[in-house]
Design an enzyme around this catalytic site. Structure first.
Site, short mmCIF file in Angstrom:
data_model
loop_
_atom_site.label_atom_id
_atom_site.label_comp_id
_atom_site.label_asym_id
_atom_site.label_seq_id
_atom_site.Cartn_x
_atom_site.Cartn_y
_atom_site.Cartn_z
CE LYS A 212 -3.72 2.14 2.72
NZ LYS A 212 -3.04 3.40 3.09
CB SER A 234 -2.67 4.43 -1.03
OG SER A 234 -2.86 5.12 0.19
CG HIS A 236 -0.58 7.01 4.77
ND1 HIS A 236 -0.01 5.76 4.82
CD2 HIS A 236 -1.07 7.25 6.01
CE1 HIS A 236 -0.12 5.29 6.05
NE2 HIS A 236 -0.77 6.17 6.79
NE ARG A 239 -3.07 10.32 8.79
CZ ARG A 239 -3.35 11.07 9.86
NH1 ARG A 239 -4.21 12.07 9.75
NH2 ARG A 239 -2.79 10.84 11.03
CG ASP A 267 -6.16 4.52 -0.06
OD1 ASP A 267 -5.49 5.26 -0.80
OD2 ASP A 267 -5.69 4.08 1.02
N GLY A 269 -10.07 9.58 -0.73
CA GLY A 269 -11.18 10.44 -1.11
C GLY A 269 -12.39 9.73 -1.66
NE ARG A 291 -8.76 11.60 6.76
CZ ARG A 291 -7.91 11.56 5.73
NH1 ARG A 291 -8.29 11.02 4.58
NH2 ARG A 291 -6.68 12.05 5.86
#
Length: 338
Positions: A212, A234, A236, A239, A267, A269, A291
């Site tokens: 990932k 991804s 992250h 972040r 992943d 959004g 999230r």
């Protein structure tokens, strides 16, 4: 309980950082760390969300009227839907005192397994975090995907023993976690890996291995060379590094290079079943969502997770039906437009 009530309850239960916004688009939390935000100005989480919204759907209802088949097969396991709960860790640090990592993973893993999908579980500097995550997976007959941070070799080996005991059918490493500010200068150390180092980790795991944190064709090639069975496109959740492209902007070029070499998940959004459809149309095999699952747990525990899964599933099925897609394999790029 309704999903609206779940979100209302989440706002009461979450800590001071996450506001359980009606749309989790990265704007309110932005660069809030601790919290669900990002380093720098926090523009990447926002960009992740916005770029999916720029992809539009080509509707076509002159087609056979059938119930869409949303089942996904991955490494010997069948899932009801092509989406997974993404890994989240350090719950008390980022989301308040209601749940620690052990309690969060216990709720999430069991609720996802009960409702036909799987949860990627988080990892942390406290060994008890990963121990509890793998124990939750074991209690659910291996229905979960433990996600290891890029620690030093000795620590990874210890964690892989826990993975084996859990009965998990696959394992992941969020290799881009090397950029998390709270992992810097920690014990055990965490950091980037060479192809050779990653290859040894993958070989020793003896399970389908998901890497990932891939954002370029070059990165995908390296993961493949190291022996990865799958990658997650991804950043992250925005972040770990400011000013990167969104996952929606790089997915297709990675898919075009891949040509079926590895499974590709994505992943960043993705918030609705319509977004899931867009990702599949661009060539992904499945997606991760992080999230919003946190909000679902904090707002309704297992019931909150069930309601969010049902919401995603209904949106995905409706979009498939309105585009003439009878199953996941029939979703293609002609069904979307930029």
């Amino acid at each position: 309980m309704t999903y609206k009530e779940v979100m209302e309850q989440a706002r009461e239960n979450l800590g001071p950082y996450c506001k359980a916004c009606p749309v989790c688009n990265g704007r309110t939390c932005k660069n809030q760390i601790p919290g669900p935000g990002a380093k720098g100005i926090g523009d990447v989480a926002i960009r992740n969300y916005e770029q999916w919204q720029k992809v539009r759907i080509n509707m076509d209802t002159i087609c056979e009227n059938v119930e869409p088949d949303t089942r996904l097969k991955l490494f010997g396991q069948e899932f009801a839907y092509p989406f997974f709960a993404g890994p989240v860790g350090a719950m008390k640090l980022h989301y308040g005192d209601k749940y620690d990592d052990e309690a969060y993973n216990k709720i999430l893993v069991s609720a996802c397994a009960e409702n036909g999908i799987a949860a990627f579980t988080g990892d942390g500097t406290n060994p008890a975090v990963f121990e509890a995550a793998t124990r939750a997976i074991q209690e659910n007959q291996g229905r979960g995907i433990p996600t290891v941070k890029p620690w030093n070799p000795e620590t990874i080996q210890e964690k892989m023993e826990l993975v084996a005991d859990s009965g998990a059918a696959m394992v992941a490493m969020d290799i881009d976690a090397a950029g998390l500010p709270f992992l810097k200068n920690m014990t055990p150390p965490a950091g980037s890996k060479t192809v050779e180092e990653l290859s040894l980790i993958i070989s020793d795991a003896e399970l389908p291995f998901i890497v990932k944190g891939i954002m370029t064709v070059k990165g995908a090639k390296k993961a493949y060379e190291a022996g990865a069975s799958a990658i997650v496109v991804s950043n992250h959740g925005g972040r770990v590094l400011d000013q990167t492209p969104s996952t929606a902007e790089v997915l297709e070029e990675i898919v075009d290079w891949n040509e079926g070499r590895m499974k590709i998940l994505v992943d960043g959004g993705i918030r609705t079943g319509i977004d899931v459809f867009k990702a599949l149309a661009m060539g992904a095999d499945g997606v991760l969502i992080a999230r919003p699952f946190v909000q679902a747990v904090y707002g309704g525990q297992e019931e909150g997770v069930r309601l969010y899964i049902e919401k995603l599933a209904a949106e995905l099925k409706d979009t498939m039906a309105m585009c003439g897609a009878r199953d996941l394999k029939s979703i293609n790029r002609k069904m979307i437009r930029r």
